[in-house]
Design a protein around this motif. Structure first.
Motif, PDB file in Angstrom:
ATOM      1  N   GLU A   1      13.423  -3.442   9.093  1.00  0.00           N
ATOM      2  CA  GLU A   1      13.055  -4.434   8.087  1.00  0.00           C
ATOM      3  C   GLU A   1      14.146  -5.470   7.814  1.00  0.00           C
ATOM      4  O   GLU A   1      13.924  -6.438   7.108  1.00  0.00           O
ATOM      5  CB  GLU A   1      12.676  -3.722   6.781  1.00  0.00           C
ATOM      6  N   GLY A   2      15.334  -5.259   8.377  1.00  0.00           N
ATOM      7  CA  GLY A   2      16.414  -6.202   8.119  1.00  0.00           C
ATOM      8  C   GLY A   2      16.631  -7.194   9.238  1.00  0.00           C
ATOM      9  O   GLY A   2      17.515  -8.042   9.150  1.00  0.00           O
ATOM     10  N   GLY A   3      15.835  -7.122  10.311  1.00  0.00           N
ATOM     11  CA  GLY A   3      16.044  -7.998  11.449  1.00  0.00           C
ATOM     12  C   GLY A   3      14.757  -8.426  12.092  1.00  0.00           C
ATOM     13  O   GLY A   3      13.841  -8.908  11.426  1.00  0.00           O
ATOM     14  N   ALA A   4      14.656  -8.169  13.398  1.00  0.00           N
ATOM     15  CA  ALA A   4      13.507  -8.663  14.158  1.00  0.00           C
ATOM     16  C   ALA A   4      12.328  -7.710  14.136  1.00  0.00           C
ATOM     17  O   ALA A   4      11.278  -8.023  14.680  1.00  0.00           O
ATOM     18  CB  ALA A   4      13.922  -8.940  15.602  1.00  0.00           C
TER      19      ALA A   4
ATOM     20  N   VAL B   1      18.496  -0.284   4.918  1.00  0.00           N
ATOM     21  CA  VAL B   1      18.127   0.598   3.800  1.00  0.00           C
ATOM     22  C   VAL B   1      16.654   0.449   3.429  1.00  0.00           C
ATOM     23  O   VAL B   1      16.015   1.415   2.984  1.00  0.00           O
ATOM     24  CB  VAL B   1      19.029   0.351   2.570  1.00  0.00           C
ATOM     25  N   GLY B   2      16.100  -0.741   3.621  1.00  0.00           N
ATOM     26  CA  GLY B   2      14.668  -0.911   3.373  1.00  0.00           C
ATOM     27  C   GLY B   2      13.842  -0.109   4.352  1.00  0.00           C
ATOM     28  O   GLY B   2      12.827   0.514   3.987  1.00  0.00           O
ATOM     29  N   SER B   3      14.266  -0.091   5.616  1.00  0.00           N
ATOM     30  CA  SER B   3      13.581   0.722   6.617  1.00  0.00           C
ATOM     31  C   SER B   3      13.669   2.197   6.263  1.00  0.00           C
ATOM     32  O   SER B   3      12.698   2.949   6.429  1.00  0.00           O
ATOM     33  CB  SER B   3      14.200   0.492   8.000  1.00  0.00           C
ATOM     34  N   LEU B   4      14.836   2.628   5.769  1.00  0.00           N
ATOM     35  CA  LEU B   4      15.002   4.039   5.413  1.00  0.00           C
ATOM     36  C   LEU B   4      14.129   4.420   4.230  1.00  0.00           C
ATOM     37  O   LEU B   4      13.603   5.541   4.173  1.00  0.00           O
ATOM     38  CB  LEU B   4      16.479   4.342   5.131  1.00  0.00           C
ATOM     39  N   TYR B   5      13.950   3.507   3.286  1.00  0.00           N
ATOM     40  CA  TYR B   5      13.024   3.799   2.196  1.00  0.00           C
ATOM     41  C   TYR B   5      11.607   3.972   2.751  1.00  0.00           C
ATOM     42  O   TYR B   5      10.869   4.881   2.342  1.00  0.00           O
ATOM     43  CB  TYR B   5      13.047   2.698   1.132  1.00  0.00           C
ATOM     44  N   SER B   6      11.254   3.123   3.720  1.00  0.00           N
ATOM     45  CA  SER B   6       9.944   3.265   4.362  1.00  0.00           C
ATOM     46  C   SER B   6       9.838   4.565   5.142  1.00  0.00           C
ATOM     47  O   SER B   6       8.763   5.170   5.225  1.00  0.00           O
ATOM     48  CB  SER B   6       9.677   2.067   5.291  1.00  0.00           C
ATOM     49  N   VAL B   7      10.946   5.016   5.724  1.00  0.00           N
ATOM     50  CA  VAL B   7      10.965   6.303   6.418  1.00  0.00           C
ATOM     51  C   VAL B   7      10.664   7.430   5.439  1.00  0.00           C
ATOM     52  O   VAL B   7       9.881   8.349   5.720  1.00  0.00           O
ATOM     53  CB  VAL B   7      12.325   6.529   7.114  1.00  0.00           C
ATOM     54  N   ASN B   8      11.277   7.360   4.254  1.00  0.00           N
ATOM     55  CA  ASN B   8      11.009   8.369   3.240  1.00  0.00           C
ATOM     56  C   ASN B   8       9.534   8.371   2.845  1.00  0.00           C
ATOM     57  O   ASN B   8       8.918   9.431   2.688  1.00  0.00           O
ATOM     58  CB  ASN B   8      11.885   8.137   2.021  1.00  0.00           C
ATOM     59  N   GLU B   9       8.971   7.183   2.701  1.00  0.00           N
ATOM     60  CA  GLU B   9       7.545   7.081   2.406  1.00  0.00           C
ATOM     61  C   GLU B   9       6.717   7.688   3.535  1.00  0.00           C
ATOM     62  O   GLU B   9       5.724   8.381   3.293  1.00  0.00           O
ATOM     63  CB  GLU B   9       7.163   5.607   2.203  1.00  0.00           C
ATOM     64  N   ALA B  10       7.150   7.428   4.779  1.00  0.00           N
ATOM     65  CA  ALA B  10       6.428   7.977   5.932  1.00  0.00           C
ATOM     66  C   ALA B  10       6.427   9.499   5.913  1.00  0.00           C
ATOM     67  O   ALA B  10       5.425  10.138   6.264  1.00  0.00           O
ATOM     68  CB  ALA B  10       7.056   7.466   7.226  1.00  0.00           C
TER      69      ALA B  10
END
Length: 452
Positions: free
Chosen positions: A25-28, A150-159
């Motif tokens: 979520e922080g790049g491409a 960190v945004g991707s990791l929050y999404s990982v937790n949601e996953a």
């Protein structure tokens, strides 16, 4: 949450990430399930948010520190890493306090970096944390590292809790009546986000999607009407038309070539202050300028443009003549891409180039002065809460790789979280999900959903 960290089967974890459509979520937007299917020594949670004016990652860290910690532990376990590091800027005292409450077991480290640009670039971050340099055009895994926003990791937790990616935290700031950090469904119109924050505070606005250094401009009503929030959107900056950044962004290739030919003094500042050069990359931007100004677009000097990460330091900070090395590099990369030309030059790492790196980092306050955005640096966007639009336009391609194949038809009804786009076959890609409940009214390269 259950099953995090060492208790989770790696294949099951990767499957959950894939099913949820998690991307960088922080790049491409590289598909996370592919990225995490690797063996590395170090996993780094990237919370540096190096672009000035953006607060989205800081908001996520301040409100979801335990979820990020749990997700990072799961990624560390899945990759077999021996080290997990949360990297933030030292000035993010609120985030540091939030994380320290959950790091008592010593399994993860907290690294606090100086306030320089581009601290969040993964090549720079890996060098800061491990001391190793990723080769030009290489990936972190080549030096035993993996970087996750960190945004991707929050999404990982949601996953891991069976919740797919359907929402995004977005900073809306600059010349806007009520600057804020808002939470919106993916596919929300950018214009609606701005209206939710009170609308523009200038008569003739233009809009930057992303940060002031690497974002792109929306400067016509048509562009604004079509723009929507995606999985990789982080910010919307409203500026007055004619702002310095807008002028830089709207130069034609012909004007850039004439300026390069007549005004480039080959001072090397663009090279000597380049963040990638300073970690040892064999990339010398001044040679691109020399070739481009002379009309030698096929020379090896011009070919070096393919090594550029387009961070903008050369153009917006280094050049004393106010030329456009970054945009010249981007134009050449686009031209080479159309010709099917790839870089076949040197890719060695030159450690000696790092000798002066600590003295050549770009302080963000000085960068803000150069960009003419110092007046916006004192804005601390409020928590704007959640915005729920009546209609979303969800692109089927929000990631690196192939667009998702639509699995819904016009007239169908969906609920938030239902899959609407599947990865095609064995292609690199990511699933896409409905971000609101409602009726499908159009399917093309995007899926349009209206509440009903």
């Amino acid at each position: 949450m259950t099953g995090a960290g060492k208790g989770m089967n790696t294949d099951a974890f990767i499957g959950m990430v894939r099913d949820a459509g998690v991307v960088g979520e922080g790049g491409a937007g590289f598909p996370a399930h592919v990225k995490y299917a690797a063996s590395v020594e170090t996993v780094i949670a990237n919370g540096c948010e190096c672009e000035p004016l953006l607060y989205s990652d800081q908001y996520i860290m301040g409100n979801h520190a335990p979820e990020i910690v749990q997700a990072l532990k799961a990624v560390v376990h899945a990759t077999g890493a021996s080290r997990g590091v949360i990297a933030i800027k030292r000035k993010y005292t609120g985030a540091a306090k939030a994380f320290k409450r959950f790091l008592d077991d010593g399994s993860l480290e907290l690294a606090q970096l100086d306030n320089f640009y581009p601290a969040g670039d993964e090549h720079i971050l890996v060098h800061e944390i491990t001391g190793k340099t990723i080769p030009p055009l290489g990936l972190p895994k080549e030096v035993g590292a993996l970087v996750a926003n960190v945004g991707s990791l929050y999404s990982v937790n949601e996953a891991m809790n069976s919740r797919p990616v359907t929402r995004k935290v977005v900073t809306v700031t600059g010349e806007v009546e009520n600057p804020g950090v808002i939470q919106v469904p993916i596919g929300t119109r950018v214009a609606d986000c701005i209206a939710h924050c009170g609308g523009p505070a200038t008569d003739d606005p233009v809009y930057v999607m992303g940060g002031p250094m690497m974002g792109h401009f929306l400067d016509t009503p048509g562009n604004l009407d079509q723009a929507v929030i995606t999985k990789t959107s982080g910010g919307i900056i409203v500026l007055p038309r004619g702002h310095y950044l807008h002028e830089c962004a709207t130069l034609s290739v012909e004007v850039m070539r004439k300026r390069a030919a007549t005004a480039c003094i080959q001072c090397r500042y663009c090279t000597d202050l380049c963040p990638r050069y300073l970690v040892g990359h064999s990339f010398e931007t001044h040679k691109v300028m020399r070739a481009f100004g002379g009309g030698e677009d096929s020379a090896m000097g011009a070919m070096q443009a393919l090594l550029c990460c387009e961070c903008g330091v050369c153009e917006l900070f280094s050049c004393p003549m106010r030329l456009s090395p970054r945009r010249i590099n981007a134009a050449l990369k686009g031209s080479f891409g159309k010709q099917g030309v790839s870089y076949d030059g040197a890719r060695e790492v030159r450690p000696q180039q790092s000798a002066l790196r600590d003295y050549r980092k770009i302080p963000v306050p000085r960068l803000a002065m150069k960009l003419d955005i110092s007046g916006y640096m004192d804005i601390h966007p409020r928590d704007g809460g959640a915005f729920e639009p009546e209609r979303v336009v969800i692109p089927l391609k929000q990631h690196i790789g192939a667009p998702a194949d639509s699995v819904v038809k016009v007239g169908a009804r969906v609920r938030t979280g239902d899959m609407i786009g599947e990865i095609p076959g064995d292609a690199l890609g990511a699933r896409v999900h409905a971000s609101i409940s409602g009726k499908i009214v159009r399917v093309s390269d995007s899926v349009v959903i209206e509440r009903s």
